[in-house]
Design an enzyme around this catalytic site. Structure first.
Site, PDB file in Angstrom:
ATOM      1  CG  ASN A 196      23.429  -2.298 -26.985  1.00  0.00           C
ATOM      2  OD1 ASN A 196      22.603  -1.976 -26.131  1.00  0.00           O
ATOM      3  ND2 ASN A 196      23.551  -3.538 -27.454  1.00  0.00           N
ATOM      4  NE  ARG A 197      22.557   6.490 -28.653  1.00  0.00           N
ATOM      5  CZ  ARG A 197      21.234   6.269 -28.558  1.00  0.00           C
ATOM      6  NH1 ARG A 197      20.730   5.121 -28.999  1.00  0.00           N
ATOM      7  NH2 ARG A 197      20.445   7.175 -28.042  1.00  0.00           N
ATOM      8  CG  LEU A 198      27.991  -1.035 -30.074  1.00  0.00           C
ATOM      9  CD1 LEU A 198      28.140  -2.514 -29.747  1.00  0.00           C
ATOM     10  CD2 LEU A 198      29.329  -0.317 -29.924  1.00  0.00           C
TER      11      LEU A 198
END
Length: 219
Positions: A196-198
């Site tokens: 999630n691009r975290l």
């Protein structure tokens, strides 16, 4: 030709990352030890040329320049590479030693960004490294006037042949305009891709005391 329905549109190449958790408690106490761990893992993971790094310098107008060079050694004091001192990067480093290095180990969803300063290594160190290079690479260091315009490929081949004749039957010493640099880091950031691009971004920053401070950056 690209189009909105092309399978090769950059936005269609998106993939999610599934890297492992990268937590402060798992890190080595200093960035060079942590770099060693990740470098070894990239070698074992089959990353092609894991020692390839993007070197960024700036010219006299402050414009950035980047190119890929090969890491030839690293130790507690920094990262080592070799080049022609009269090349574009060599001339830029002579005026401004501040650099950035980027290691992209994309198969592992990792990158390392180094910020620091570059200083020439002593001549004895250059000679030791140069002696280990293949003879062809040694001759190329004499033949190439790196970064300067050249009339044709034939001109380069002629210069190489001249160097081969010059040192026929003997050892090839390093050219006086060729040698190494040691990049002493002031900050080293380790980036691990996550879902999630975290992503996890953990940076070691050197304080005035010389000690390293670890901080987490927002992705």
């Amino acid at each position: 030709m690209s189009g909105s329905d092309s399978a090769f549109d950059p936005w269609r190449l998106r993939r999610d990352y599934e890297g492992p958790a990268f937590e402060e408690m798992t890190l080595e106490p200093d960035p060079m030890a942590q770099f060693r761990r990740w470098f070894d893992e990239s070698v074992r993971g089959g990353i092609p040329e894991p020692n390839a790094m993007v070197l960024a310098t700036v010219d006299t107008d402050g414009a950035p320049h980047q190119r890929t060079v090969l890491l030839k050694g690293f130790e507690e004091s920094g990262f080592e590479f070799y080049t022609n001192y009269e090349s574009a990067k060599g001339l830029q480093l002579a005026r401004n030693p501040h650099v950035s290095l980027l290691f992209g180990w994309y198969r592992l969803h990792r990158q390392v960004i180094v910020t620091g300063t570059a200083e020439k290594v002593d001549r004895a160190r250059t000679e030791r490294y140069f002696a280990r290079r293949p003879r062809g690479a040694q001759l190329a260091a004499w033949a190439s006037r790196q970064s300067r315009p050249i009339g044709s490929r034939d001109d380069l081949d002629v210069a190489y042949a001249d160097a081969d004749r010059r040192f026929a039957g003997g050892q090839v010493p390093p050219p006086p305009h060729w040698g190494g640099y040691l990049v002493t880091p002031t900050a080293v950031e380790f980036w691990q891709g996550r879902a999630n691009r975290l992503h996890d971004r953990l940076r070691y920053a050197r304080k005035q005391s010389g000690q390293w401070e670890l901080e987490r950056l927002s992705p």
